[in-house]
Design a protein around this motif. Structure first.
Motif, mmCIF file in Angstrom:
data_model
loop_
_atom_site.group_PDB
_atom_site.id
_atom_site.type_symbol
_atom_site.label_atom_id
_atom_site.label_comp_id
_atom_site.label_asym_id
_atom_site.label_seq_id
_atom_site.Cartn_x
_atom_site.Cartn_y
_atom_site.Cartn_z
ATOM 1 N N UNK A 1 0.829 -1.454 0.357
ATOM 2 C CA UNK A 1 -0.247 -0.010 -0.121
ATOM 3 C C UNK A 1 0.572 1.506 -0.317
ATOM 4 N N UNK A 2 2.173 1.046 0.456
ATOM 5 C CA UNK A 2 2.804 2.387 0.193
ATOM 6 C C UNK A 2 3.326 2.696 -1.136
ATOM 7 N N UNK A 3 3.827 1.640 -1.756
ATOM 8 C CA UNK A 3 4.228 1.551 -2.905
ATOM 9 C C UNK A 3 3.314 2.093 -4.113
ATOM 10 N N UNK A 4 2.123 1.510 -3.481
ATOM 11 C CA UNK A 4 0.637 2.141 -4.349
ATOM 12 C C UNK A 4 0.858 3.945 -4.296
ATOM 13 N N UNK A 5 0.533 4.213 -2.827
ATOM 14 C CA UNK A 5 0.676 5.625 -2.182
ATOM 15 C C UNK A 5 1.485 6.259 -3.809
ATOM 16 N N UNK A 6 2.936 5.434 -3.208
ATOM 17 C CA UNK A 6 3.677 7.357 -4.101
ATOM 18 C C UNK A 6 3.015 6.373 -5.146
ATOM 19 N N UNK A 7 2.556 5.585 -6.378
ATOM 20 C CA UNK A 7 2.559 5.713 -7.035
ATOM 21 C C UNK A 7 1.353 6.874 -7.540
ATOM 22 N N UNK A 8 0.442 6.686 -6.811
ATOM 23 C CA UNK A 8 -0.816 7.573 -6.698
ATOM 24 C C UNK A 8 0.211 9.394 -6.874
ATOM 25 N N UNK A 9 1.291 9.507 -6.121
ATOM 26 C CA UNK A 9 1.723 10.774 -5.967
ATOM 27 C C UNK A 9 2.260 10.715 -7.162
ATOM 28 N N UNK A 10 3.089 9.927 -7.981
ATOM 29 C CA UNK A 10 4.096 9.914 -9.195
ATOM 30 C C UNK A 10 3.177 10.717 -10.307
ATOM 31 N N UNK A 11 1.754 9.992 -9.934
ATOM 32 C CA UNK A 11 1.017 10.068 -11.238
ATOM 33 C C UNK A 11 0.567 12.045 -11.297
ATOM 34 N N UNK A 12 0.146 12.662 -9.720
ATOM 35 C CA UNK A 12 -0.650 13.703 -9.506
ATOM 36 C C UNK A 12 1.074 14.628 -9.562
ATOM 37 N N UNK A 13 2.288 14.696 -9.531
ATOM 38 C CA UNK A 13 2.928 16.066 -9.179
ATOM 39 C C UNK A 13 4.510 14.984 -10.063
ATOM 40 N N UNK A 14 5.162 15.974 -10.640
ATOM 41 C CA UNK A 14 6.182 16.324 -11.223
ATOM 42 C C UNK A 14 7.033 15.648 -10.541
#
Length: 252
Positions: A67-80
């Motif tokens: 879930x931590x990895x998934x969270x970072x993946x979502x942040x990757x998509x939202x921010x540069x």
């Protein structure tokens, strides 16, 4: 020009909420991690957006690596890119040493220590990959220096956080990444007026608890250019709570 972006774990309420809002006020786009209360996280996002920032509510149980990895993946998509990560998520269940069970130990260390470790790792990998000389700030506790009853799991777990901060800071320095920690003491997070913890306030040197804003400002300082040469250290923000041998204001 790209605005700096920050991820704050455990940011739906309390100290984490104020850190997210304060960072937005100071110019950061923010990712607001939550576990149980999406509505509260979205409210934090709306407050951040009132400063003209972008904000994202993102779910993760910080005890679960996937879930931590998934969270970072979502942040990757939202921010540069991620310039700042504040590892604030944690639990402080109180249990006496002789009554502690394996489930108590596993749950607290999984969130407060293991989750923070792997969140930091995910953050650092992204910063290195994008060439970002970012900052990672871990929320520790003044229980690293002082001892309280029913904290024989929580206190040592936070001590691990402070020691990890030193070791990881040493390894990350070559990439221009700083890591530091903030160790709050008693902080007013909106406890009920009859909460027994308020009784401790009068015994502290300043006679009061910290505000969440005071903790957030300490985080903002460590993240700022004014602290560009600060790494591997823990800043204790507890109003001198651990200074007296006997906590009292009637000094002679």
């Amino acid at each position: 020009m790209r605005r700096p972006a920050a991820l704050i774990t455990g940011a739906a309420k309390g100290i984490g909420r104020q850190i997210a809002v304060t960072l937005a006020e100071k110019g950061y786009d923010v990712a607001v991690n939550y576990h149980t209360d999406r509505n509260a996280a979205e409210e934090v996002c709306r407050e951040a957006e009132s400063f003209g920032r972008r904000a994202l509510a993102v779910y993760a149980d910080m005890s679960q690596i996937k879930e931590i990895k998934d969270m970072y993946s979502q942040v990757d998509q939202a921010f540069e890119g991620i310039d700042l990560v504040v590892n604030n998520a944690g639990i402080s269940s109180e249990v006496y040493f002789l009554e502690a069970e394996e489930a108590d130990f596993d749950r607290m260390t999984a969130i407060d220590w293991k989750g923070l470790f792997f969140s930091s790792q995910e953050a650092a990998k992204r910063m290195i990959g994008r060439g970002i000389k970012g900052v990672i700030i871990n929320i520790s506790s003044n229980q690293v220096d002082g001892c309280w009853p029913r904290a024989t799991i929580y206190g040592p777990t936070k001590a691990a956080v402070s020691k990890f901060t030193k070791n990881a800071a040493m390894e990350l320095a070559r990439y221009g990444i700083r890591m530091a920690a903030v160790a709050p003491g008693y902080t007013d997070v909106g406890w009920a007026p009859d909460d027994i913890r308020w009784e401790a306030a009068a015994r502290l040197p300043f006679g009061r608890f910290a505000s969440t804003r005071e903790i957030a400002e300490a985080v903002a300082y460590l993240a700022s250019e004014q602290a560009a040469y600060v790494t591997g250290t823990t800043l204790t923000v507890d109003g001198g709570a651990t200074l007296p041998v006997v906590a009292a204001n009637d000094f002679v």
